[in-house]
Write a protein that holds these residues in place. Structure first.
Motif, PDB file in Angstrom:
ATOM      1  N   VAL A 153      -6.455   2.069   7.979  1.00 17.65           N
ATOM      2  CA  VAL A 153      -7.759   2.176   7.313  1.00 17.65           C
ATOM      3  C   VAL A 153      -7.980   0.972   6.402  1.00 17.65           C
ATOM      4  O   VAL A 153      -7.336   0.831   5.362  1.00 17.65           O
ATOM      5  N   LYS A 165     -10.916  -0.127   4.986  1.00 17.60           N
ATOM      6  CA  LYS A 165     -12.127  -0.159   4.151  1.00 17.60           C
ATOM      7  C   LYS A 165     -11.833  -0.872   2.832  1.00 17.60           C
ATOM      8  O   LYS A 165     -10.748  -0.717   2.266  1.00 17.60           O
ATOM      9  N   ASN A 190     -15.089   2.904   6.925  1.00 21.40           N
ATOM     10  CA  ASN A 190     -15.917   4.005   6.423  1.00 21.40           C
ATOM     11  C   ASN A 190     -17.403   3.711   6.395  1.00 21.40           C
ATOM     12  O   ASN A 190     -18.202   4.637   6.263  1.00 21.40           O
ATOM     13  N   ILE A 241     -14.563   6.368  10.363  1.00 21.20           N
ATOM     14  CA  ILE A 241     -13.981   7.561   9.729  1.00 21.20           C
ATOM     15  C   ILE A 241     -14.753   7.990   8.483  1.00 21.20           C
ATOM     16  O   ILE A 241     -14.364   8.944   7.811  1.00 21.20           O
ATOM     17  N   MET A 271     -11.446  16.676  13.139  1.00 20.11           N
ATOM     18  CA  MET A 271     -10.924  15.869  12.035  1.00 20.11           C
ATOM     19  C   MET A 271     -11.064  16.658  10.740  1.00 20.11           C
ATOM     20  O   MET A 271     -12.024  17.426  10.582  1.00 20.11           O
ATOM     21  N   ILE A 316     -10.225  16.440   6.207  1.00 26.44           N
ATOM     22  CA  ILE A 316      -9.695  15.849   4.967  1.00 26.44           C
ATOM     23  C   ILE A 316      -9.415  17.029   4.036  1.00 26.44           C
ATOM     24  O   ILE A 316     -10.342  17.591   3.456  1.00 26.44           O
ATOM     25  N   MET A 348      -3.066  11.395   6.071  1.00 22.86           N
ATOM     26  CA  MET A 348      -3.368  10.118   5.431  1.00 22.86           C
ATOM     27  C   MET A 348      -2.084   9.612   4.750  1.00 22.86           C
ATOM     28  O   MET A 348      -1.002  10.103   5.041  1.00 22.86           O
ATOM     29  N   SER A 349      -2.209   8.613   3.865  1.00 24.60           N
ATOM     30  CA  SER A 349      -1.007   7.984   3.294  1.00 24.60           C
ATOM     31  C   SER A 349      -0.020   8.992   2.690  1.00 24.60           C
ATOM     32  O   SER A 349       1.187   8.833   2.834  1.00 24.60           O
ATOM     33  N   ARG A 351      -4.647   8.604   9.754  1.00 25.97           N
ATOM     34  CA  ARG A 351      -5.497   7.568   9.144  1.00 25.97           C
ATOM     35  C   ARG A 351      -4.847   7.088   7.859  1.00 25.97           C
ATOM     36  O   ARG A 351      -4.854   7.797   6.856  1.00 25.97           O
ATOM     37  N   ILE A 352      -4.245   5.900   7.900  1.00 32.87           N
ATOM     38  CA  ILE A 352      -3.454   5.437   6.758  1.00 32.87           C
ATOM     39  C   ILE A 352      -4.043   4.163   6.171  1.00 32.87           C
ATOM     40  O   ILE A 352      -4.157   3.142   6.848  1.00 32.87           O
ATOM     41  N   GLY A 353      -4.443   4.249   4.901  1.00 34.23           N
ATOM     42  CA  GLY A 353      -5.023   3.104   4.214  1.00 34.23           C
ATOM     43  C   GLY A 353      -4.087   2.524   3.178  1.00 34.23           C
ATOM     44  O   GLY A 353      -3.402   1.521   3.404  1.00 34.23           O
ATOM     45  N   SER A 354      -4.011   3.158   2.020  1.00 31.71           N
ATOM     46  CA  SER A 354      -3.308   2.566   0.875  1.00 31.71           C
ATOM     47  C   SER A 354      -1.825   2.322   1.135  1.00 31.71           C
ATOM     48  O   SER A 354      -1.263   1.369   0.595  1.00 31.71           O
ATOM     49  N   ARG A 414      -6.744   0.934  -3.361  1.00 33.12           N
ATOM     50  CA  ARG A 414      -8.096   0.380  -3.353  1.00 33.12           C
ATOM     51  C   ARG A 414      -8.609   0.340  -4.783  1.00 33.12           C
ATOM     52  O   ARG A 414      -8.419   1.285  -5.535  1.00 33.12           O
TER      53      ARG A 414
HETATM   54  C1  PLP Z   1      -9.957   6.218   2.919  1.00 27.39           C
HETATM   55  C2  PLP Z   1      -9.685   7.225   3.960  1.00 27.39           C
HETATM   56  C3  PLP Z   1      -8.409   7.375   4.512  1.00 27.39           C
HETATM   57  C4  PLP Z   1      -7.194   6.594   4.041  1.00 27.39           C
HETATM   58  O1  PLP Z   1      -6.718   7.149   2.850  1.00 27.39           O
HETATM   59  P1  PLP Z   1      -5.318   6.692   2.230  1.00 27.39           P
HETATM   60  O2  PLP Z   1      -4.977   7.786   1.290  1.00 27.39           O
HETATM   61  O3  PLP Z   1      -5.563   5.391   1.533  1.00 27.39           O
HETATM   62  O4  PLP Z   1      -4.345   6.570   3.322  1.00 27.39           O
HETATM   63  C5  PLP Z   1      -8.244   8.298   5.534  1.00 27.39           C
HETATM   64  N1  PLP Z   1      -9.269   9.034   5.992  1.00 27.39           N
HETATM   65  C6  PLP Z   1     -10.512   8.932   5.470  1.00 27.39           C
HETATM   66  C7  PLP Z   1     -11.600   9.771   6.019  1.00 27.39           C
HETATM   67  C8  PLP Z   1     -10.756   8.031   4.433  1.00 27.39           C
HETATM   68  O5  PLP Z   1     -11.995   7.952   3.920  1.00 27.39           O
END
Ligand code: PLP
Length: 227
Positions: free
Chosen positions: A40, A42, A63, A87, A168, A170, A200-201, A216-219, A225
């Motif tokens: 991820v 963004k 995003n 996402i 999906m 959250i 996620m992370s 879905r892995i961002g941080s 961020r």
């Molecule tokens: C930002 C986001 C993520 C990533 O989140 P992290 O905690 O940084 O891994 C995953 N899914 C969605 C829908 C997001 O908006």
């Protein structure tokens, strides 16, 4: 050049994430092919994303359509461009742009958007995979179809000619995510869907144990961020 990339923080981070994913898959007796890692990106700039592409990552999540339009086209040139997954919340007036950019949309969350997609897909050469976002925690402020409304929403999508790949979620921030992952898996099963975008992370290993097909892995890859 290779040294610069291999020394980058994101390159190191994705190696670590890959190890953790492999271990989680092994513990669950699952094959590597059964899981897609979405990095991820963004809010992250091209120079932060590039090392992760160099590390062989082939799927990225964004995003916002506008942000993705601004930064990705240049990075998608070349032989093996990565796939982009949407996402974040999708505004109806961005549907056509989204169809051009994304090979999957994880956030189908309302009938007005389903109608827009249905119309736009009729004249589109791009047909992304579609996931329905489910509000497993029943949170008022959060996007997604309430669990009890899913069967009717899914059949409305079918009536519109939309082929749905999966679900999906959250999970609510302060809660144990595992019951939410299990609920999503059960809902998918009851609705004849086999893809699960969850994890996620902070909770991807638990999601893999519960059957996630897309995490879905961002941080954990790109760092925190600021926004
Ligand atoms: C930002 C986001 C993520 C990533 O989140 P992290 O905690 O940084 O891994 C995953 N899914 C969605 C829908 C997001 O908006």
């Amino acid at each position: 050049m290779p040294n610069i990339i291999e020394n980058s923080v994101a390159y190191q981070a994705i190696e670590t994430i890959r190890d953790r994913i492999t271990q989680a898959l092994n513990r669950a007796g699952r094959s590597p092919e059964s899981l897609t890692l979405i990095a991820v990106s963004k809010t992250k700039a091209a120079d932060q994303i590039q090392p992760v592409i160099e590390a062989g990552q082939s799927c990225f999540g964004e995003n916002y359509v506008q942000e993705a339009q601004a930064k990705w086209p240049a990075m998608l040139e070349g032989d093996n461009p990565p796939a982009l997954h949407m996402i974040g919340p999708l505004q109806s007036n961005k549907v056509n742009a989204a169809l051009r950019l994304f090979s999957a949309i994880h956030t189908l969350d309302r009938i007005s958007l389903a109608k827009k997609l249905s119309t736009a897909l009729k004249s589109s050469e791009h047909h992304p995979e579609l996931f329905i976002q489910v509000n497993t925690g029943g949170e008022e402020q959060k996007a997604g179809i309430f669990p009890e409304a899913l069967p009717a929403f899914h059949s409305a999508c079918s009536d519109l000619g939309l082929s749905i790949s999966g679900l999906m979620c959250i999970p609510p921030e302060a809660e144990d995510p595992v019951p939410h992952f299990r609920m999503l898996r059960e809902l998918a099963k009851k609705n004849g869907l086999d893809k699960l975008s969850m994890g996620m992370s902070n909770d991807f290993e638990a999601a893999i144990a519960e059957g996630a097909t897309h995490i879905r892995i961002g941080s954990a890859i790109f760092g925190a961020r600021i926004a």
